[in-house]
Motif scaffolding. Structure first.
Motif, PDB file in Angstrom:
ATOM      1  N   GLY A  49       3.641  -4.017  13.287  1.00 40.71           N
ATOM      2  CA  GLY A  49       3.231  -5.092  12.388  1.00 40.71           C
ATOM      3  C   GLY A  49       2.069  -4.681  11.494  1.00 40.71           C
ATOM      4  O   GLY A  49       2.043  -5.012  10.298  1.00 40.71           O
ATOM      5  N   THR A  50       1.130  -3.933  12.055  1.00 41.39           N
ATOM      6  CA  THR A  50      -0.019  -3.479  11.271  1.00 41.39           C
ATOM      7  C   THR A  50       0.391  -2.444  10.241  1.00 41.39           C
ATOM      8  O   THR A  50      -0.103  -2.454   9.098  1.00 41.39           O
ATOM      9  CB  THR A  50      -1.103  -2.904  12.199  1.00 41.39           C
ATOM     10  OG1 THR A  50      -1.463  -3.879  13.186  1.00 41.39           O
ATOM     11  CG2 THR A  50      -2.346  -2.529  11.410  1.00 41.39           C
ATOM     12  N   MET A  51       1.299  -1.549  10.591  1.00 44.54           N
ATOM     13  CA  MET A  51       1.763  -0.533   9.642  1.00 44.54           C
ATOM     14  C   MET A  51       2.581  -1.173   8.511  1.00 44.54           C
ATOM     15  O   MET A  51       2.542  -0.707   7.374  1.00 44.54           O
ATOM     16  CB  MET A  51       2.593   0.525  10.358  1.00 44.54           C
ATOM     17  CG  MET A  51       1.791   1.443  11.282  1.00 44.54           C
ATOM     18  SD  MET A  51       0.436   2.309  10.451  1.00 44.54           S
ATOM     19  CE  MET A  51      -0.982   1.275  10.908  1.00 44.54           C
ATOM     20  N   LEU A  52       3.310  -2.230   8.824  1.00 47.62           N
ATOM     21  CA  LEU A  52       4.010  -2.961   7.763  1.00 47.62           C
ATOM     22  C   LEU A  52       3.008  -3.551   6.779  1.00 47.62           C
ATOM     23  O   LEU A  52       3.221  -3.533   5.561  1.00 47.62           O
ATOM     24  CB  LEU A  52       4.870  -4.075   8.370  1.00 47.62           C
ATOM     25  CG  LEU A  52       6.173  -3.648   9.052  1.00 47.62           C
ATOM     26  CD1 LEU A  52       6.764  -4.810   9.847  1.00 47.62           C
ATOM     27  CD2 LEU A  52       7.180  -3.151   8.021  1.00 47.62           C
ATOM     28  N   ALA A  53       1.895  -4.049   7.306  1.00 46.80           N
ATOM     29  CA  ALA A  53       0.846  -4.591   6.439  1.00 46.80           C
ATOM     30  C   ALA A  53       0.181  -3.485   5.631  1.00 46.80           C
ATOM     31  O   ALA A  53      -0.160  -3.673   4.458  1.00 46.80           O
ATOM     32  CB  ALA A  53      -0.193  -5.328   7.284  1.00 46.80           C
ATOM     33  N   ALA A  54       0.015  -2.315   6.242  1.00 46.33           N
ATOM     34  CA  ALA A  54      -0.646  -1.189   5.568  1.00 46.33           C
ATOM     35  C   ALA A  54       0.146  -0.704   4.367  1.00 46.33           C
ATOM     36  O   ALA A  54      -0.428  -0.105   3.446  1.00 46.33           O
ATOM     37  CB  ALA A  54      -0.856  -0.043   6.550  1.00 46.33           C
ATOM     38  N   MET A  55       1.455  -0.945   4.358  1.00 48.80           N
ATOM     39  CA  MET A  55       2.265  -0.541   3.215  1.00 48.80           C
ATOM     40  C   MET A  55       1.947  -1.379   1.980  1.00 48.80           C
ATOM     41  O   MET A  55       2.286  -0.999   0.858  1.00 48.80           O
ATOM     42  CB  MET A  55       3.752  -0.671   3.554  1.00 48.80           C
ATOM     43  CG  MET A  55       4.229   0.316   4.616  1.00 48.80           C
ATOM     44  SD  MET A  55       5.993   0.140   4.974  1.00 48.80           S
ATOM     45  CE  MET A  55       6.713   0.689   3.410  1.00 48.80           C
ATOM     46  N   GLU A  56       1.283  -2.511   2.178  1.00 48.74           N
ATOM     47  CA  GLU A  56       0.997  -3.415   1.059  1.00 48.74           C
ATOM     48  C   GLU A  56      -0.477  -3.435   0.677  1.00 48.74           C
ATOM     49  O   GLU A  56      -0.811  -3.720  -0.466  1.00 48.74           O
ATOM     50  CB  GLU A  56       1.459  -4.829   1.414  1.00 48.74           C
ATOM     51  CG  GLU A  56       2.950  -4.914   1.724  1.00 48.74           C
ATOM     52  CD  GLU A  56       3.396  -6.332   2.029  1.00 48.74           C
ATOM     53  OE1 GLU A  56       2.635  -7.265   1.701  1.00 48.74           O
ATOM     54  OE2 GLU A  56       4.491  -6.501   2.575  1.00 48.74           O
ATOM     55  N   GLN A  57      -1.353  -3.149   1.640  1.00 44.66           N
ATOM     56  CA  GLN A  57      -2.787  -3.202   1.358  1.00 44.66           C
ATOM     57  C   GLN A  57      -3.534  -2.453   2.448  1.00 44.66           C
ATOM     58  O   GLN A  57      -2.956  -2.068   3.464  1.00 44.66           O
ATOM     59  CB  GLN A  57      -3.273  -4.658   1.302  1.00 44.66           C
ATOM     60  CG  GLN A  57      -3.112  -5.384   2.655  1.00 44.66           C
ATOM     61  CD  GLN A  57      -3.568  -6.820   2.607  1.00 44.66           C
ATOM     62  OE1 GLN A  57      -3.170  -7.573   1.754  1.00 44.66           O
ATOM     63  NE2 GLN A  57      -4.442  -7.183   3.526  1.00 44.66           N
ATOM     64  N   SER A  58      -4.823  -2.246   2.224  1.00 44.81           N
ATOM     65  CA  SER A  58      -5.632  -1.615   3.263  1.00 44.81           C
ATOM     66  C   SER A  58      -5.777  -2.587   4.430  1.00 44.81           C
ATOM     67  O   SER A  58      -5.762  -3.811   4.241  1.00 44.81           O
ATOM     68  CB  SER A  58      -7.013  -1.242   2.713  1.00 44.81           C
ATOM     69  OG  SER A  58      -7.696  -2.405   2.258  1.00 44.81           O
TER      70      SER A  58
END
Length: 314
Positions: free
Chosen positions: A41-50
């Motif tokens: 879930g965190t890596m999915l978020a990292a694809m969009e923003q820091s």
């Protein structure tokens, strides 16, 4: 059971004294089911923003604590209901073989829930207080898995409950606290992880099928029978990998995500480890391989998202 027989069981399971007793209480092979969804879930978020590292760390620790507490509730209530004994294979065994007091196990479980709740306050303050509602519901179901008048673990719904809360819900929360948004793509990507998390429970129930039936459980493994449950586990693995391939084809997941197919090796080992086996101890390697399938798949999926971020293939 005599002390000699008890020692023989401990030797067969390679159980050691000292710190290892408390480590087994956590059931460490299940803790990756808490780590993987947070990481994905965190890596999915990292694809969009820091990403906020401290939110990630808090979410990860809270998730692990809830999983560990759920395991302790499991051990406590299985002991209280007479389901676990010195011969039981695969459980933590701290009560029935190591002599840890049941009340100590329960107190530790509650303490872990309290710490997770404190971490949840920090997470909510940094994101949304709606997370508190979802978190409390998740903790409630963690308790009800083996606690309460009708434990979920005694029904055919254990796998889907574990997969949904430990897979989809945790991935969704981990993504949301970083982005303050949610999308259908995140839910779709969570499906294979949810399947693998549920598969850990299914593998556990295949191993314990005979004993569970004798003690009044009605799990999927009991309903399907040994061969049927193995076929169902095989089908779940196949669906998860096919789902992943389709997501890559549709561009929802990057090409890097094809590396998750390396986990097929462990999935195949898990299936082969159940075929032709009848004794719980014989099926322990298959149970471990199932948990490792989830671990390897989840780590590779998260890493594939990270690779895509810095080394896009196209």
């Amino acid at each position: 059971m005599s002390s000699v027989q008890n020692q023989n069981v401990k030797t067969s399971l390679n159980e050691r004294e000292g710190f290892q007793v408390w480590w087994r209480l956590l059931r460490p092979h299940t803790l990756t089911a808490a780590f993987v969804p947070v990481f994905v879930g965190t890596m999915l978020a990292a694809m969009e923003q820091s990403i906020n590292f401290w939110l990630f760390a808090a979410m990860l620790l809270a998730s692990i604590l809830i999983q560990a507490a759920t395991n302790m509730f499991n051990e406590y209530y299985d002991y209280k209901r007479g389901l676990d004994n010195e011969n039981s294979v695969g459980i933590g065994g701290t009560i029935v073989r190591d002599g840890i007091r049941p009340n100590t196990v329960m107190a530790l479980a509650i303490s872990f829930f309290i710490i997770a709740g404190i971490l949840g306050i920090y997470i909510c303050a940094a994101s949304s207080w709606w997370i508190a509602v979802i978190g409390l519901v998740s903790m409630l179901f963690g308790y009800l898995y083996t606690g309460g008048p009708l434990p979920i673990a005694y029904t055919p719904f254990g796998e889907i409950t574990a997969g949904f809360f430990m897979g989809t819900i945790i991935i969704g929360i981990s993504y949301y606290i970083q982005t303050e948004a949610i999308s259908s793509e995140v839910i779709i990507v969570s499906v294979p992880v949810a399947i693998f998390v549920g598969s850990i429970l299914l593998a556990n129930n295949i191993r314990d099928r005979v004993g569970d039936a004798e003690n009044g459980r009605n799990t999927l493994a009991i309903l399907f029978g040994h061969k049927g449950a193995i076929l169902f586990l095989t089908s779940l693995f196949a669906i998860a990998f096919i789902w992943t391939g389709v997501l890559v084809f549709l561009g929802i997941l990057p090409l890097w995500s094809l590396i998750t197919f390396f986990s097929v090796i462990k999935a195949r080992k898990a299936i082969q480890g159940f075929i032709g086996k009848q004794q719980p101890l014989e099926m322990m390697p298959a149970m471990v391989a199932t948990a490792q399938t989830n671990t390897i798949y989840g780590l590779l999926l998260g890493l594939s998202l990270l690779f895509h971020l810095y080394l896009p293939l196209g």
